[in-house]
Design a protein around this motif. Structure first.
Motif, PDB file in Angstrom:
ATOM      1  N   ARG A 118     -10.719   2.615  -6.459  1.00  0.00           N
ATOM      2  CA  ARG A 118      -9.842   1.311  -6.478  1.00  0.00           C
ATOM      3  C   ARG A 118      -8.467   1.705  -7.508  1.00  0.00           C
ATOM      4  O   ARG A 118      -7.339   1.187  -7.295  1.00  0.00           O
ATOM      5  CB  ARG A 118     -10.475   0.232  -7.091  1.00  0.00           C
ATOM      6  CG  ARG A 118     -11.603  -0.249  -6.099  1.00  0.00           C
ATOM      7  CD  ARG A 118     -10.956  -1.002  -4.978  1.00  0.00           C
ATOM      8  NE  ARG A 118     -11.824  -1.448  -3.841  1.00  0.00           N
ATOM      9  CZ  ARG A 118     -11.635  -1.920  -2.879  1.00  0.00           C
ATOM     10  NH1 ARG A 118     -10.248  -1.946  -2.244  1.00  0.00           N
ATOM     11  NH2 ARG A 118     -12.522  -2.204  -1.853  1.00  0.00           N
ATOM     12  N   ALA A 119      -8.922   2.583  -8.803  1.00  0.00           N
ATOM     13  CA  ALA A 119      -7.884   2.648  -9.488  1.00  0.00           C
ATOM     14  C   ALA A 119      -6.855   3.731  -8.840  1.00  0.00           C
ATOM     15  O   ALA A 119      -5.474   3.516  -9.216  1.00  0.00           O
ATOM     16  CB  ALA A 119      -8.656   3.493 -10.641  1.00  0.00           C
ATOM     17  N   ALA A 120      -7.161   4.641  -7.878  1.00  0.00           N
ATOM     18  CA  ALA A 120      -6.228   5.546  -7.302  1.00  0.00           C
ATOM     19  C   ALA A 120      -5.357   4.543  -6.440  1.00  0.00           C
ATOM     20  O   ALA A 120      -4.280   5.151  -6.349  1.00  0.00           O
ATOM     21  CB  ALA A 120      -7.130   6.696  -6.641  1.00  0.00           C
ATOM     22  N   GLY A 121      -6.085   3.909  -5.812  1.00  0.00           N
ATOM     23  CA  GLY A 121      -5.237   2.826  -4.951  1.00  0.00           C
ATOM     24  C   GLY A 121      -4.277   2.128  -5.641  1.00  0.00           C
ATOM     25  O   GLY A 121      -3.255   2.070  -5.170  1.00  0.00           O
ATOM     26  N   ARG A 122      -4.676   1.700  -6.785  1.00  0.00           N
ATOM     27  CA  ARG A 122      -3.466   0.891  -7.583  1.00  0.00           C
ATOM     28  C   ARG A 122      -2.507   1.736  -7.973  1.00  0.00           C
ATOM     29  O   ARG A 122      -1.377   1.321  -8.273  1.00  0.00           O
ATOM     30  CB  ARG A 122      -4.218   0.062  -8.470  1.00  0.00           C
ATOM     31  CG  ARG A 122      -5.133  -1.103  -8.219  1.00  0.00           C
ATOM     32  CD  ARG A 122      -5.701  -2.024  -9.574  1.00  0.00           C
ATOM     33  NE  ARG A 122      -6.303  -3.020  -8.925  1.00  0.00           N
ATOM     34  CZ  ARG A 122      -7.801  -3.054  -8.604  1.00  0.00           C
ATOM     35  NH1 ARG A 122      -8.396  -2.021  -8.536  1.00  0.00           N
ATOM     36  NH2 ARG A 122      -8.230  -4.220  -7.903  1.00  0.00           N
TER      37      ARG A 122
END
Length: 425
Positions: free
Chosen positions: A24-28
């Protein structure tokens, strides 16, 4: 027994939470860079193990991700993938674009036939070169089929996520791309089963895969008519949680049949999603929204576990000439064929350009295909690395290319408007 289950379940739950947090952090972060979230999730999947190895050491990675935990993460990722794809296929079923069968046939033929031929050409070139590090010892027909399949395939999971991230899932070009990708990938799984059977000198596996695919298609047709009945409609409206749970179990069961026959769970999930009739009212659609949300939440685990498997072992370097030839033929064959097919089908210029970019997204579907081919002994490690690099690059550039096309179209529209105003004055 309970203590053993907890001993495996708690570390797997912790690892899944960590994986989801990182993805999720990489997606954001990808969003901040004007990239679709799925690109960040794929990057996180590929860099997860190397980053942990550098920061914590390989021994710590082995402790945090022992074989039992990796197996549990594989299951979680597969569940998220098949549920997500079933929901995506249902969205396409509910929002058809009204394209003619002949138009779709031209697009499918354009995106698959030239790419398939280019893959076979590369196999012939590698056989002519005779390099054991690249050619390996697999039978020539098996190598030709696998390379042709890798050149032809489109990554339905990554394509679906990219379309969702760019709000293109219900657009005309998005629907055409997904429908064509579904058709091409169904063909691709048949070709993969045939290549594996040929490599093992045992075509029984290929025949079993074909039989399983026909059986799944028949089950999907039966499911379609069963879900149109009155009791199914009432259950869908009055008990959406029960309906969603039953549908999820059905999707997983059909996907398991495909996995057993080396087709992976993708075709079965797509067939069930396409077979589910559209909801009569928004209330009837709550079950599919629940299924979609659950699959969307878990699917990043699939991206990360694929990266874990791919980078669990060191991969050798490959000659630059091979990289260049494979990259050019893989991208150019599919791009030229898709553009030509869309042109013959009568789609406008901007539509053709967007469709060409979308159909060149290979992503994790090709990585899974390559992993199967490598495990079956058809691909060498060097050739695996080359094809994996091409798949990742063609996927990573899709977002920026679509942004460029959007900008050019907007600029052309402004220029046309200015010209019209000048003529009026």
């Amino acid at each position: 027994m309970l203590s053993q289950a907890l001993a495996q379940g708690v570390p797997a739950l912790v690892a899944a939470t960590l994986v989801l947090t990182v993805a999720r952090a990489a997606g954001r972060a990808a969003r901040l860079l004007h990239q679709p979230m799925v690109i960040g999730e794929v990057a996180a999947g590929l860099l997860f193990v190397p980053a942990m190895s550098v920061t914590l050491g390989r021994s710590a990675v082995a402790v945090l991700l022992p074989p039992g935990v990796r197996d549990a993460l594989d299951v979680i990722g597969e569940v998220g993938l098949v549920l997500f794809l079933a929901a995506v296929a249902h969205k396409i079923r509910c929002h058809p674009v009204g394209m003619r069968g002949r138009s779709l046939a031209w697009v499918v033929a354009g995106t698959s036939v030239p790419a398939f031929a280019c893959g076979a050409l590369v196999a012939a070139w590698l056989t002519w070169q005779g390099s054991p590090a690249l050619r390996g010892s697999a039978p020539s027909p098996a190598l030709a089929l696998l390379l042709a399949d890798a050149f032809m395939i489109t990554a339905v999971p990554v394509l679906a996520r990219l379309l969702e991230d760019r709000a293109m899932a219900r657009s005309s070009v998005g629907s055409v791309a997904m429908t064509a990708a579904l058709a091409v990938d169904v063909i691709g799984w048949f070709v993969l089963a045939l290549a594996i059977g040929w490599a093992a000198n045992d075509l029984t596996d290929a025949a079993g895969a074909a039989t399983a695919a026909v059986a799944m298609a028949g089950a999907a047709v039966a499911l379609h008519y069963a879900l149109r009945s009155g009791p199914a409609h009432r259950l869908r409206a009055e008990a959406p949680a029960v309906f969603a749970a039953g549908l999820a179990c059905l999707v997983l069961a059909v996907a398991a049949v495909g996995e057993h026959h080396k087709l992976t769970g993708v075709p079965g999930a797509l067939l069930v999603g396409l077979a589910l009739p559209p909801a009569a009212t928004p209330r009837h659609d709550r079950a599919m929204r629940a299924l979609d949300g659950f699959g969307r939440f878990l699917v990043p685990v699939y991206f990360v576990t694929t990266g874990i498997h791919l980078l669990a072992r060191p991969l050798p370097a490959a000659p630059c000439m091979v990289v260049l030839v494979v990259a050019v033929l893989a991208v150019a064959g599919k791009a030229a064929g898709t553009y030509a097919g869309a042109w013959i089908a009568g789609y406008p210029q901007a539509f053709r350009l967007r469709l060409t970019v979308l159909m060149n997204i290979r992503g994790l579907t090709e990585l899974v295909l390559l992993q199967v081919g490598y495990t079956a002994g058809i691909l060498t490690a060097s050739l695996f690395l080359v094809l994996a690099a091409v798949a990742l690059i063609s996927t990573a550039v899709a977002g920026p290319l679509l942004t460029v096309i959007d900008g050019c179209e907007a600029k052309a529209g402004q220029t046309g408007t200015s010209r019209q105003k000048g003529r009026r004055q």
